[in-house]
Design a protein around this motif. Structure first.
Motif, PDB file in Angstrom:
ATOM      1  N   PRO A   9      18.718   5.114  -6.041  1.00 40.17           N
ATOM      2  CA  PRO A   9      19.683   4.293  -6.238  1.00 40.17           C
ATOM      3  C   PRO A   9      19.388   2.613  -5.269  1.00 40.17           C
ATOM      4  CG  PRO A   9      21.099   5.585  -4.671  1.00 40.17           C
ATOM      5  CD  PRO A   9      19.588   6.444  -5.012  1.00 40.17           C
ATOM      6  N   SER A  10      18.591   2.834  -4.410  1.00 42.45           N
ATOM      7  CA  SER A  10      19.003   1.498  -3.348  1.00 42.45           C
ATOM      8  C   SER A  10      17.691   0.928  -4.103  1.00 42.45           C
ATOM      9  CB  SER A  10      18.527   1.371  -2.191  1.00 42.45           C
ATOM     10  OG  SER A  10      17.250   2.479  -1.704  1.00 42.45           O
ATOM     11  N   SER A  11      16.130   1.419  -4.625  1.00 41.05           N
ATOM     12  CA  SER A  11      14.649   0.646  -5.144  1.00 41.05           C
ATOM     13  C   SER A  11      15.308   0.521  -6.885  1.00 41.05           C
ATOM     14  CB  SER A  11      14.333   1.520  -4.082  1.00 41.05           C
ATOM     15  OG  SER A  11      14.242   2.828  -5.073  1.00 41.05           O
ATOM     16  N   GLY A  12      16.124   1.382  -7.340  1.00 39.19           N
ATOM     17  CA  GLY A  12      16.167   2.071  -8.577  1.00 39.19           C
ATOM     18  C   GLY A  12      14.584   3.039  -9.208  1.00 39.19           C
ATOM     19  N   GLU A  13      13.957   3.647  -8.300  1.00 34.15           N
ATOM     20  CA  GLU A  13      12.714   4.332  -8.203  1.00 34.15           C
ATOM     21  C   GLU A  13      13.391   5.764  -8.893  1.00 34.15           C
ATOM     22  OE1 GLU A  13       9.362   2.827  -5.260  1.00 34.15           O
ATOM     23  OE2 GLU A  13      10.308   4.375  -5.070  1.00 34.15           O
ATOM     24  N   LEU A  14      12.275   5.510  -9.979  1.00 34.02           N
ATOM     25  CA  LEU A  14      12.888   6.881 -10.739  1.00 34.02           C
ATOM     26  C   LEU A  14      11.209   7.743 -10.737  1.00 34.02           C
ATOM     27  CD1 LEU A  14      14.216   5.824 -14.113  1.00 34.02           C
ATOM     28  CD2 LEU A  14      15.831   7.060 -12.401  1.00 34.02           C
ATOM     29  N   ASP A  15      11.821   8.763 -11.004  1.00 30.31           N
ATOM     30  CA  ASP A  15      10.542   9.985 -10.806  1.00 30.31           C
ATOM     31  C   ASP A  15      10.582  10.908 -11.822  1.00 30.31           C
ATOM     32  OD1 ASP A  15       8.335  11.557  -9.559  1.00 30.31           O
ATOM     33  OD2 ASP A  15       9.673  12.422  -7.946  1.00 30.31           O
ATOM     34  N   VAL A  16       9.864  11.265 -12.272  1.00 34.10           N
ATOM     35  CA  VAL A  16      10.585  11.697 -14.432  1.00 34.10           C
ATOM     36  C   VAL A  16       9.639  13.195 -14.274  1.00 34.10           C
ATOM     37  CG1 VAL A  16      10.912  10.837 -16.386  1.00 34.10           C
ATOM     38  CG2 VAL A  16      11.366   9.546 -15.190  1.00 34.10           C
ATOM     39  N   ILE A  17      10.202  13.946 -15.093  1.00 28.29           N
ATOM     40  CA  ILE A  17       9.103  14.793 -15.776  1.00 28.29           C
ATOM     41  C   ILE A  17      10.420  15.073 -16.803  1.00 28.29           C
ATOM     42  CG2 ILE A  17       9.131  17.527 -15.777  1.00 28.29           C
ATOM     43  CD1 ILE A  17       6.928  17.576 -13.478  1.00 28.29           C
ATOM     44  N   ASN A  18       8.874  14.921 -18.159  1.00 25.48           N
ATOM     45  CA  ASN A  18       9.799  15.491 -19.707  1.00 25.48           C
ATOM     46  C   ASN A  18       9.110  16.555 -19.860  1.00 25.48           C
ATOM     47  OD1 ASN A  18      11.132  16.010 -22.104  1.00 25.48           O
ATOM     48  ND2 ASN A  18      10.098  13.739 -22.541  1.00 25.48           N
ATOM     49  N   ALA A  19       9.882  18.260 -20.111  1.00 25.15           N
ATOM     50  CA  ALA A  19       9.215  19.453 -20.272  1.00 25.15           C
ATOM     51  C   ALA A  19       9.570  19.273 -21.939  1.00 25.15           C
ATOM     52  CB  ALA A  19       9.465  21.119 -19.253  1.00 25.15           C
ATOM     53  N   GLY A  20       8.983  18.700 -23.274  1.00 20.32           N
ATOM     54  CA  GLY A  20       9.342  19.032 -24.053  1.00 20.32           C
ATOM     55  C   GLY A  20       9.959  18.800 -24.977  1.00 20.32           C
TER      56      GLY A  20
END
Lengths: 536, 114
Positions: free
Chosen positions: A413-424
């Motif tokens: 929340p402080s940096s706005g960084e997103l770690d993302v995975i999209n499984a289909g």
């Protein structure tokens, strides 16, 4: 005969009036032919002082004499005496063991025959005794008529009672079998009643579908079907329900003399029983259906309450972020899932998923996903590794036709960084400050489709202040009008770009309204789920 | 389920207990009357008909039972039905059998009525 002799006889007979009356009373009370014979023997014996009295009866001229009361077995040697049946006759015989022979035709075409031996005093029979005998024969005739009337009356009462029984049993059976839940017991009961009430000696109900015999209820239970196929004396009918045919057959109608033909009443009764079977089978089917529906309803209710607990009632409050989410299931229990919660390392997980299918199986998979996800996220595993583990769990927990499309974003929340995975899953959208739209597609195949160790590639993104992210399921772009025109990804993307000033909640509300306005009265065919994240 | 007819008898002093199995129809009724006549001729005047193993009876069977009842009425004898299936009990009531014959729940109860 002289007048004085006639007067003498009349006087003597007058003295016997009470004896005649008593005799008739005894005879008239007889309930069987044998009893009539026995009583008539007693009357003659007392009046004429004879013991050798033998009485025969035949139903018609063509029948043989049947013994109804015999004193002297040798009397049969004199049966010739009573062979001429042309008229009523009393004949005196000088020779032979039998001294009097009598043939007495009755009103219904039957005959009494009498062979009478010597008197006790061995004297010859005189005319007066012949007249007395004639009078007693008249008594016998009257008693026989009375016996016939009584017999007919009894038969009539029996027949009326039997009709009453048939009606009563028909009503009772209809009520009784409609309460039975076991189809075999129901059919057995109906068959028993139909057989008994029509006086059939055997019966069966054959259940068939597409000309294939599925079962046979027999009465008696050792009924030989081969023998039955040759039976001439039978009636049958058929009723049908949901492709099942029920053939009801009744065989060999009984009578006291053997067998007789089934009549119109039997046909009516059989058809009535068959209709009752049909009604009972329909009832049983509806009852089962109602029970199943009730069970399903209960299961759905349980699954629904489980799912309601999984989907967050409130989203967490994150400083400098505005969140809003919605889930509208198309059935009581849907296959969509979204969540947002804080991890132990201070990051927040945003999750959206869609199970192929709806109802209880989908809810169970969502529950499995939720539990395993929370367990692994607490272990701070890299998302690519977490995705492999969860895929394995879902693969093992789901049937071949079930899988889950899944999207997760872990936000610092402080940096706005997103770690993302999209499984289909549908690509989630990020609306950048410059008005461009970014689709997040990185990842792999949906969970539960394969267990081949396929990698899930993560993606790192950043949500800058003023930018917003939309996670959604296919229930939004695939929402359809009556004419099957879809809302579409394009329309959704344009709506997301256009409504860039609204708060997260305002945006979600307007989006849902826009979708509803598009589909109008078309029933919602899929779950609708969306989660909007805005960095202030 | 209904089986072929059969009849078992037990004699106790001046009473014969007949226990039927299966459908009381022409064959069953005739058998009951035959056994009845045989024992009646030998001086038995009280009869108990245990129908615990019979679930159905037709009107031909009933006509034989009426024959038994009439013969016993003429000789001041008794016929007592026991262990009646409700359907048979109703059938006998409608056909008027209980006007001249008695009923009891069990064979033991029937002994008390003789």
């Amino acid at each position: 005969m002289t007048t004085s002799y006639q007067n003498e006889i009349v006087t003597k007979l007058s003295l016997q009036v009470s004896s005649f009356q008593e005799g008739f009373k005894i005879l008239a009370n007889a309930t069987s032919l044998q009893e009539i014979g026995r009583n008539f023997n007693h009357i003659l014996r007392g009046s004429l002082l004879i013991t050798d009295i033998n009485i025969f009866f035949k139903l018609s001229a063509e029948d043989s004499w049947q013994e109804i009361y015999i004193n002297n077995k040798n009397c049969k040697d004199c049966l010739d005496y009573i062979s001429d049946l042309k008229r009523q006759q009393i004949v005196l015989h000088n020779n032979g063991s039998m001294k009097i022979s009598v043939i007495h035709p009755t009103i219904d075409g039957s005959y009494f025959g009498l062979l009478i031996g010597d008197k006790l005093d061995k004297m010859e029979y005189n005319e007066e005794e012949k007249i007395v005998l004639q009078m007693f024969l008249q008594l016998l005739d009257n008693a026989y008529q009375s016996y016939i009337s009584l017999k007919k009356e009894k038969q009539l009462i029996f027949s009326l009672n039997h009709r009453l029984l048939q009606l009563n049993t028909l009503i009772d059976t209809g009520i009784e079998i409609s309460k039975l839940e076991n189809r075999n017991v129901l059919l057995e009961t109906a068959l028993e009643r139909a057989v008994a009430l029509t006086n059939a000696s055997k019966g069966l109900i054959e259940i068939s579908r597409n000309k294939k015999v599925l079962g046979i209820i027999r009465l008696p239970n050792n009924l030989n079907l081969e023998e039955l196929s040759y039976a001439q004396n039978k009636i049958e009918t058929k009723v049908e329900f949901k492709g099942f045919q029920y053939f009801v057959k009744l065989i060999d109608k009984e009578s006291r003399n053997g067998f007789t033909k089934f009549d119109d009443t039997d046909e009516i009764l059989l058809n009535a029983f068959a209709r009752q079977v049909l009604a009972a089978v329909e009832n049983e089917h509806l009852h089962k259906e109602a029970l199943e529906n009730e069970t399903i309803k209960k299961e759905l209710s349980v699954a629904s309450s489980i799912q309601k607990k999984i989907i967050p009632e409130k989203l967490p409050i994150i400083d400098n972020y505005d969140l809003s989410g919605i889930n509208i299931p198309s059935k009581e229990v849907g296959g969509d899932y979204y969540d947002c919660f804080k991890l132990t390392d201070g990051r927040y997980a945003f999750i959206i998923a869609d199970v192929a299918g709806k109802g209880v199986p989908a809810a169970l998979l969502v529950s499995t996903l939720n539990a395993s996800l929370k367990a692994y996220l607490d272990m701070n595993l890299p998302l690519s590794e977490l995705a492999i583990k969860i895929n394995k769990i879902i693969y093992n927990a789901s049937p071949p036709d079930k899988f889950i499309t899944f999207f997760i974003a872990l936000l610092n929340p402080s940096s706005g960084e997103l770690d993302v995975i999209n499984a289909g899953h549908n690509p989630s959208l990020i609306l950048r400050n410059d008005g461009s739209l970014e689709k997040i597609e990185a990842g792999g195949v949906a969970f539960g489709m394969f267990d081949m160790g396929l990698p899930f590639d993560g993606q790192k993104l950043k949500l800058n202040p003023g930018e917003r992210m939309l996670l959604f399921t296919d229930g939004i772009p695939e929402a359809m009008t009556m004419d099957e025109v879809e809302y579409s990804d394009e329309k959704l993307e344009k709506f997301f770009i256009k409504h860039n000033k609204e708060t997260a909640q305002e945006f979600i509300e307007k989006l849902i309204l826009d979708v509803k306005n598009f589909t109008l009265d078309t029933p919602q065919s899929d779950d609708i789920t969306a989660l909007c994240v805005i960095r202030k | 389920m209904v089986t072929d007819f059969n009849l078992e008898t037990t004699k106790q002093e001046n009473c014969l207990v007949m226990k039927t199995f299966g459908y009381i129809n022409n064959i069953g009724g005739q058998k009951i009357v035959d056994v009845f006549n045989e024992h009646k001729d030998n001086g038995i005047n009280n009869f108990i008909l245990n129908l615990s193993e019979s679930k159905i009876v037709n009107s031909i069977g009933i006509s034989y039972l009426i024959e038994v009842i009439e013969k016993l009425n003429n000789s001041n004898g008794k016929l007592i039905f026991t262990n009646l299936d409700p359907t048979i009990e109703k059938t006998f009531t409608i056909m008027g059998l209980f006007q001249f014959a008695e009923k009891a729940d069990t064979v033991e109860d029937a002994y008390g009525l003789i």
